[in-house]
Every structure is written in structure tokens, then in C-alpha cells.
Write a protein that holds these residues in place. Structure first.
Motif, short mmCIF file in Angstrom:
data_model
loop_
_atom_site.label_atom_id
_atom_site.label_comp_id
_atom_site.label_asym_id
_atom_site.label_seq_id
_atom_site.Cartn_x
_atom_site.Cartn_y
_atom_site.Cartn_z
N VAL A 151 18.02 0.99 -2.46
CA VAL A 151 17.30 2.23 -2.20
C VAL A 151 17.41 2.58 -0.72
O VAL A 151 17.79 1.74 0.11
N SER A 152 17.09 3.81 -0.39
CA SER A 152 17.29 4.29 0.97
C SER A 152 16.17 3.88 1.93
O SER A 152 16.38 3.82 3.14
N GLU A 153 15.00 3.62 1.38
CA GLU A 153 13.84 3.33 2.23
C GLU A 153 13.10 2.11 1.71
O GLU A 153 12.85 1.98 0.52
N GLY A 154 12.76 1.21 2.62
CA GLY A 154 12.01 0.03 2.23
C GLY A 154 10.53 0.31 2.08
O GLY A 154 10.07 1.45 2.24
N SER A 155 9.78 -0.71 1.73
CA SER A 155 8.33 -0.60 1.65
C SER A 155 7.73 -1.41 2.79
O SER A 155 8.46 -1.91 3.66
N PHE A 156 6.43 -1.57 2.78
CA PHE A 156 5.78 -2.32 3.86
C PHE A 156 4.72 -3.21 3.25
O PHE A 156 3.59 -2.79 3.03
N GLY A 157 5.11 -4.45 2.96
CA GLY A 157 4.15 -5.41 2.42
C GLY A 157 3.30 -6.01 3.53
O GLY A 157 3.75 -6.15 4.67
N ILE A 158 2.08 -6.37 3.20
CA ILE A 158 1.14 -6.89 4.20
C ILE A 158 0.85 -8.36 3.91
O ILE A 158 0.25 -8.69 2.89
N ASP A 159 1.28 -9.22 4.84
CA ASP A 159 1.08 -10.66 4.68
C ASP A 159 0.22 -11.26 5.78
O ASP A 159 -0.31 -12.36 5.62
N THR A 160 0.11 -10.58 6.90
CA THR A 160 -0.57 -11.15 8.07
C THR A 160 -1.50 -10.13 8.72
O THR A 160 -1.46 -8.93 8.40
N GLU A 161 -2.29 -10.61 9.66
CA GLU A 161 -3.16 -9.72 10.44
C GLU A 161 -2.33 -8.69 11.20
O GLU A 161 -2.70 -7.52 11.30
N GLU A 162 -1.18 -9.14 11.70
CA GLU A 162 -0.30 -8.24 12.43
C GLU A 162 0.22 -7.12 11.53
O GLU A 162 0.29 -5.96 11.93
N ASP A 163 0.57 -7.47 10.29
CA ASP A 163 1.03 -6.46 9.33
C ASP A 163 -0.07 -5.43 9.07
O ASP A 163 0.20 -4.23 8.96
N LEU A 164 -1.30 -5.91 8.94
CA LEU A 164 -2.43 -5.02 8.68
C LEU A 164 -2.59 -4.03 9.84
O LEU A 164 -2.82 -2.83 9.63
N LYS A 165 -2.44 -4.53 11.04
CA LYS A 165 -2.56 -3.69 12.24
C LYS A 165 -1.43 -2.66 12.28
O LYS A 165 -1.64 -1.48 12.59
N PRO A 187 0.79 -1.24 0.00
CA PRO A 187 0.00 0.00 0.00
C PRO A 187 0.82 1.28 0.00
O PRO A 187 0.30 2.34 -0.34
N PHE A 188 2.09 1.20 0.38
CA PHE A 188 2.90 2.41 0.53
C PHE A 188 4.02 2.52 -0.51
O PHE A 188 5.01 3.20 -0.28
N VAL A 189 3.87 1.84 -1.64
CA VAL A 189 4.90 1.90 -2.68
C VAL A 189 5.06 3.33 -3.18
O VAL A 189 4.09 4.09 -3.26
N LYS A 190 6.31 3.71 -3.50
CA LYS A 190 6.61 5.08 -3.90
C LYS A 190 7.41 5.10 -5.20
O LYS A 190 7.95 4.08 -5.64
N ALA A 191 7.51 6.29 -5.77
CA ALA A 191 8.32 6.46 -6.98
C ALA A 191 9.76 6.05 -6.73
O ALA A 191 10.43 5.50 -7.63
N ASP A 192 10.27 6.28 -5.52
CA ASP A 192 11.66 5.91 -5.19
C ASP A 192 11.89 4.41 -5.26
O ASP A 192 13.04 3.96 -5.35
N HIS A 193 10.82 3.62 -5.22
CA HIS A 193 10.93 2.18 -5.36
C HIS A 193 10.85 1.75 -6.83
O HIS A 193 11.55 0.83 -7.24
N VAL A 194 10.01 2.41 -7.58
CA VAL A 194 9.71 1.98 -8.95
C VAL A 194 10.68 2.55 -9.98
O VAL A 194 11.15 1.83 -10.88
N LEU A 195 11.02 3.82 -9.86
CA LEU A 195 11.82 4.47 -10.91
C LEU A 195 13.23 3.90 -11.05
O LEU A 195 13.73 3.82 -12.19
#
Length: 242
Positions: A217-231, A99-107
């Protein structure tokens, strides 16, 4: 920069988080967050799904969406079905749980493809030893030309003297880029031994003798795999951290 496509595979069946694309994050479906983040990077966003509900949500939030087979072995195979007839030379695979992917990840990925790489991805340096030891965090080691040597859920390289030098370890971020031709090659290959053992589809590329360029890259992303990740994601949004 030439036009590129962000393709989002969104499978409805998830063993760890059932109906993941439809799960609510601060009152909005997860797939909607991913779509909105990708549209900030490019207007060319396509959701490939096997569920009509996901398709309708994606379209409501501004993406194009297509129905695909429910039997694909990987998200990359799903993307190929959705994008094979579209006129894009460069395709970036952003998972439907980012949900938090950015241009710094894709470009950086698109830039590597434009320089002649067939496959590209990103990584970030680990911040602590606990993250390195967690098998849910995929490690990658690269050569002097920034091509991946191997990906693993285990600790690589293994510190024989027992001391982990944290700054030397790279955490793989599961966002990939391909040229259209290289994407077609990928789906023509059978699942390999390494991929099957580690449950990491990018190993299919290495097993077939191809290279994957890794941009750090300087900053990671935050993938959601579990209920805990969603929280945790909801807490990040409430604190204004993303």
C-alpha cells in the motif's frame, strides 16, 4: 464486496505500555480511536477484550464487544474465541493500538481473501535506512506472486555488499485477514520455533506451510507501543496530519 468483520483484540496487559487500550490520546481512550476509525470502514466492528472497562468504552463508541479469556497467547487466538460463532466468511484483525487505520489498509486485505487467499496482510515501502535498521520495524520479503517468504525484525534481505537499496525493502503493517476456516486452522497450530524466536505470530502460518498474500500500500499506519508513540500520535493529531 461481501460483508466482512473487523475484529479488534484489546488485551489490557501490555509490558511496554501498561493498560494500553485505556490510555488517553488527546483526551480519548486509545481503543475509542481505533473503534471510530474502523467504523468508517465497515459497520461490522467487534472488540475482543479481557477487561470490562475496555468493553464498555468500545460499546459507548459504537462497536460490539465481547469478553474473552485473559490467557490467549496471541491476538489472533482472542479473535477466534470472539468471532467463531459469527456469520462472517472474512475476518480482518486490526490491533487495538492502530488509531489511524484506514480503508486503504483494510480493503486490499479483504480483496485478496475474496480472490481465494487464505491469509492476507499489507506492507509499505520503507522511506529511509534508519527505519530499516530499527528492529521494532518488521521487514517482509515476498515472492513474485506477492506471497510472504519471511518476516523478520532483522534486515532482510541482507545486503552483502553493505548497500541498502531503500526502495526494495518492505515494512510489514500488522493488520491481517483470514477466512473463517483459515483462522480456525491458525489457532489449532502450536506456537512454532520461528514465531517464538522473532515474537511474530504471522510466522506460525509460514511454518505450517501456508501462504500469506502481501498487498503493498502507499501509506503506512501508526501503531502505538510506547509512551513515545503515544506522544507522537498526539502531535500528529494536533498538526492535523491524520
Amino acid at each position: 464486496m461481501k460483508e466482512f468483520l473487523i475484529a479488534i483484540p484489546a488485551r489490557i496487559k501490555s509490558t511496554r505500555l501498561p493498560e494500553k487500550p485505556l490510555r488517553l490520546l488527546c483526551g480519548k481512550p486509545l481503543i475509542a480511536w481505533v473503534v471510530e476509525s474502523c467504523l468508517k470502514i465497515t459497520e461490522n466492528v467487534l472488540v475482543a477484550t479481557d477487561d470490562l472497562r475496555v468493553k464498555k468504552i468500545a460499546e459507548k463508541f459504537g462497536a460490539k464487544a465481547v469478553m474473552t479469556s485473559p490467557f490467549h497467547p496471541s491476538g489472533t487466538d482472542r479473535i477466534f474465541e470472539a468471532a467463531k460463532d459469527l456469520e462472517f466468511e472474512y475476518i480482518v484483525n486490526v490491533q487495538g493500538d492502530e488509531p489511524f487505520v484506514k480503508a486503504d489498509h483494510v480493503l486490499p486485505i479483504v480483496g485478496a481473501l475474496q480472490k481465494g487467499e487464505e491469509y492476507a496482510t499489507i506492507a509499505v515501502r520503507f522511506k529511509n535506512e534508519k527505519e530499516i535498521l530499527n528492529p521494532n520495524n518488521v521487514k517482509v520479503v515476498v515472492d513474485k506472486h506477492n506471497h510472504a517468504i519471511y518476516f523478520s525484525r532483522n534486515v532482510i534481505p541482507y545486503p552483502r555488499d553493505g548497500r541498502i537499496q531503500i526502495g526494495n525493502y518492505l515494512k510489514h503493517i500488522g493488520i491481517y485477514g483470514y477466512t473463517k476456516n483459515s483462522l480456525q486452522k491458525f489457532v489449532s497450530w502450536n506456537e512454532g520455533f520461528l514465531e517464538r524466536i522473532e515474537k511474530l505470530e504471522q510466522l506460525r502460518i509460514i511454518e505450517n506451510g501456508k501462504k500469506i498474500y502481501v498487498s503493498v500500500v502507499s501509506e503506512g499506519s501508526f501503531g502505538i507501543d510506547t509512551e513515545e508513540d503515544l506522544k507522537k500520535a498526539a502531535e500528529k493529531l494536533e498538526r492535523g496530519e491524520v
